[in-house]
Structures are given as structure tokens and as C-alpha cells.
Design an enzyme around this catalytic site. Structure first.
Site: not given
Length: 238
Positions: A66, A128, A130
Site C-alpha cells: 500500500d 478497526d 483494516h
């Protein structure tokens, strides 16, 4: 799925570093993908410390999973951090570092496939749920590598505000990431989970519904995933 729980974060980092070192010592081409934000820097430090002087890293190829753009730079946040903390100290050749960017994300999966596929991808788990840049409210389980908008109304906006504050830059409009399908194509997944703030996310990932509201839940579909968690992160799972 293999779940390994250890008492301390340092013990977890030692096991993770060992897994990476095994790949680096292969006598054939090995493709490994890494992220940085949720993966402790200590893992990379341990890998560097234990590399033998005779270790030849010419067969080891690094892929970023990413990254967000940086002003006045051709590279992403993940590339810069990974190069500084791992690639340069490990003497990984520049041509062996493969970066996902806004310019190449549409062909990144094909590039990896033509290189033999990913042998290992090392991931962190966000509080969360992710992984990589696959965030709640913006992830489709059907996605290969893709571009993600960053909107102030998203609950995870502050994650990027913190990252870019370190660079003294404004949060960009978007970033790029390997999608769930990209990650599931890897031969092996190593998921690193540490700290009590990740306990609820890990429990949801392992025992909750398969839902894009908890992107990491899709990782349960991978046949060769190792979840490596310290005691604090694993406190809500049996």
C-alpha cells in the site's frame, strides 16, 4: 489457519523475524510483500541483526502492499519507511524493490503474477479491522489492487492525518493498496497483531461475520494464514 499466541510483543517479533529470515535464505527467487503502519519496527530490526554476513539477498524481492503519495517525491509513504527500516540495512538491491503507486496499481497484480506470485505477505491488523489499505466503508472483497479516496468524514481519516503530520504535509485525496483478492493470492499470509487495542478487531476477524465492515474477516478464507498475536491482543479469543 494457524493461530500462535505468545506472552510478549518481543517474543512475537522474534517469531515473525524468523519467518522472514527463512524466506530470505532461499536459494531461489522469493517475492515478499510488506506493509509498515501496523507492523512493529522491531521485526525489521531483528531481521537485520540476524542476517549472516554471507547472506545473499539477490533472490529476495520486496513488494509494498500500500502507500500514499508524498509531495516532491516519486515514492509513497510505505516505500520510504520500508526502504529506510528494512531494505537499505538488509542490502536489498533497488531493482528488487517493487512499489505500488497511483501510476501502476492497475497492472500491479499482473506484474506480481508474472514474477511468480507472492510467496509471503506480512500484514498488520488495524484496531478497526483494516489490513493494508483495505479500510471499513471503502473496501470491496472483490477488489484487486485499487485506489482509495480519503475523505474527512471517514472514521479512519485521522490515521492518515497522523501519518502525514510526520511529513509536515496535508492529507492527500487518495492512496493505493493491494485489494483483498490481491492478498488472498499470496501463497502464505503472516498477520501480526499486538496490543490490547487490537483485541476486539482480532476477535471480530476470527469469530465475527464475514463482512466488509471488518475487512480482515476475509482473511479467514486463506488456507495458509498464520496469525501471530501477543497475549494482550489475544485476550478475547480462546
Amino acid at each position: 489457519m494457524k493461530i500462535t499466541t505468545v506472552k510478549t510483543q518481543d517474543a512475537m517479533c522474534i517469531l515473525a523475524a524468523t519467518a522472514i529470515l527463512e524466506k530470505m535464505n532461499s536459494n531461489h527467487r522469493v517475492n515478499c510483500a510488506f506493509t509498515t503502519n501496523s507492523v512493529p519496527s522491531r521485526i525489521y530490526e531483528l531481521v537485520i541483526e540476524h542476517l549472516r554476513e554471507s547472506t545473499d539477498c539477490s533472490n529476495f524481492h520486496v513488494y509494498t502492499s500500500d502507500g500514499g503519495p508524498l509531495e516532491n517525491s516519486d515514492h509513497t509513504t510505505t516505500y520510504n519507511e520500508l526502504k529506510e527500516k528494512f531494505c537499505v540495512p538488509a542490502t536489498i538491491k533497488e531493482e528488487n524493490i517493487h512499489e505500488i503507486t497511483k501510476e501502476n496499481y492497475a497492472s500491479f497484480d499482473q506484474q506480481i503474477e508474472e514474477a511468480g506470485g507472492l510467496d509471503l505477505i506480512v500484514l498488520g491488523l488495524g484496531s478497526d479491522g483494516h489490513f493494508c489499505g483495505n479500510m471499513p466503508q471503502s473496501t470491496s472483497f472483490d477488489s484487486l489492487s485499487y485506489e482509495v479516496e480519503i475523505k474527512p468524514e471517514y472514521p479512519w481519516y485521522d490515521v492518515f492525518a497522523d501519518i502525514y503530520s510526520k511529513y509536515g504535509q496535508a492529507v492527500p485525496r487518495s492512496f493505493v493498496t493491494m485489494g483483498p483478492l490481491s492478498v488472498l493470492k499470496a501463497k502464505e499470509i503472516l498477520l501480526i497483531v499486538h496490543g490490547s487495542n487490537k483485541a476486539e478487531a482480532l476477535a471480530k476477524m476470527l469469530k465475527g461475520p464475514l463482512t466488509e465492515a471488518c475487512p480482515a474477516s476475509i482473511l479467514r478464507r486463506h488456507s495458509t494464514i498464520t496469525v501471530l498475536a501477543d497475549e494482550e491482543a489475544a485476550k478475547l479469543i480462546s
